[in-house]
Design an enzyme around this catalytic site. Structure first.
Site, PDB file in Angstrom:
ATOM      1  N   HIS A 266     -27.574 -10.025 -12.793  1.00 31.01           N
ATOM      2  CA  HIS A 266     -26.540 -10.747 -12.035  1.00 31.01           C
ATOM      3  C   HIS A 266     -26.245 -12.094 -12.693  1.00 31.01           C
ATOM      4  O   HIS A 266     -26.349 -13.150 -12.070  1.00 31.01           O
ATOM      5  CB  HIS A 266     -26.976 -10.943 -10.580  1.00 31.01           C
TER       6      HIS A 266
ATOM      7  N   ARG B  84     -20.376  -5.852  -6.986  1.00 28.06           N
ATOM      8  CA  ARG B  84     -21.620  -5.934  -6.218  1.00 28.06           C
ATOM      9  C   ARG B  84     -22.327  -4.599  -6.378  1.00 28.06           C
ATOM     10  O   ARG B  84     -21.683  -3.551  -6.524  1.00 28.06           O
ATOM     11  CB  ARG B  84     -21.353  -6.213  -4.729  1.00 28.06           C
TER      12      ARG B  84
END
Length: 313
Positions: free
Chosen positions: A275, A228
């Site tokens: 992502h 993350r």
């Protein structure tokens, strides 16, 4: 009484769902498909963010299972205090291993071999030859050695790396060798040519790759973040990139999405993917199998897989 199941896929798309449950389609882009108070099993919309994930949770007074379609659970954590006691939170461990590991290897190879520079050269019709580092004979450190970390190592082995070191929250032994506890990171970082982050985002890992962490990486090392964005201190990373001492390949950033004009876009030695680790053609068949299995277990009253926590426990 009906037992409502909220799914981000239409029930007819998933073969073999158990009978006796009422399936309602909600992917976060429209009004609720029914009263959230009647929902017993909530499969969270995929990659729609925390605002969407949490929106119905306060009203889900009868929910018994919250199933994420990602390995990470940070997007639903703000809603957990809103749920009744005894709700099982399950993640999608195993669904994204192949896709995420593939991209990790792609980013490593692209960064080391200079693929972005080749693409820029092609755009300008320039022949940019030269010496580039190989992945062969490199030492790789995987930080967050779970299912994804193991899948990354599977794909590293054929590339003749010199060594793979593994770190997780707790140390343990595996068939491949030891997994070191996080406390060993300071001594392992200076030995690694490539550092791959695949940790979940928790209070313990938020900002883990800070100025001290990055300073311990060897000169010329590559940082790959598949975890993350908030696991890495962006300000500290920018300072190291601007100095030219290390390089980075980032599938996740902080902030995310990375806004226009952010200095990370044009920092030297960085490769950014948006992502993209999970959403591939491999996602759908694997997530369908997971939902079919979990709902079959739920309907039969059996233990569920991938239970991360139980509220109130």
């Amino acid at each position: 009484m009906t037992v409502d199941v909220w799914l981000p896929f239409r029930s007819e798309e998933i073969e073999g769902l158990p009978e006796g449950l009422t399936y309602r389609y909600w992917d976060g882009d429209q009004e609720f498909p029914g009263d959230p108070a009647d929902c017993a099993f909530y499969a969270v919309p995929y990659m729609k963010g925390a605002d969407v994930a949490v929106r119905p949770m306060a009203a889900m007074t009868s929910v018994r299972v919250v199933q994420t379609l990602s390995a990470g659970i940070d997007h639903v954590e703000p809603g957990l205090p809103l749920l009744p006691e005894g709700v099982r939170l399950c993640n999608a461990r195993g669904v994204h291993d192949a896709s995420t590991a593939e991209l990790a290897l792609a980013l490593i190879l692209a960064s080391l071999r200079g693929i972005p520079d080749f693409v820029r050269g092609q755009d300008r019709e320039q022949w940019r030859s030269g010496f580039r580092p190989a992945l062969a004979d490199k030492s790789v450190l995987i930080v967050g050695y779970g299912a994804v970390g193991s899948a990354v190592e599977d794909r590293l082995v054929p590339f003749e790396v010199a060594r793979v070191a593994r770190v997780a929250r707790r140390g343990r032994e595996t068939a491949r060798g030891p997994v070191h506890p996080l406390s060993r990171l300071p001594e392992l970082l200076p030995e690694a040519d490539v550092v791959v982050l695949v940790t979940p985002l928790t209070e313990a890992t938020r900002g883990m790759a800070d100025a001290d962490f990055l300073a311990r990486m060897k000169d010329g090392a590559l940082l790959v973040n598949m975890a993350r964005g908030a696991v890495v201190d962006t300000t500290a990373l920018l300072a190291e990139l601007e100095s030219g001492r290390i390089t980075a390949a980032l599938d996740v950033t902080d902030p995310e999405p990375l806004p226009e004009g952010h200095p990370l876009w044009h920092a030297p030695g960085v490769l950014i993917s948006p992502h993209a680790g999970g959403p591939t053609s491999a996602f759908r068949p694997r997530v369908m199998r997971l939902l079919r299995s979990q709902l079959s277990r739920f309907a039969r009253g059996e233990a569920l897989e991938n239970v991360v926590l139980t509220t109130g426990a």
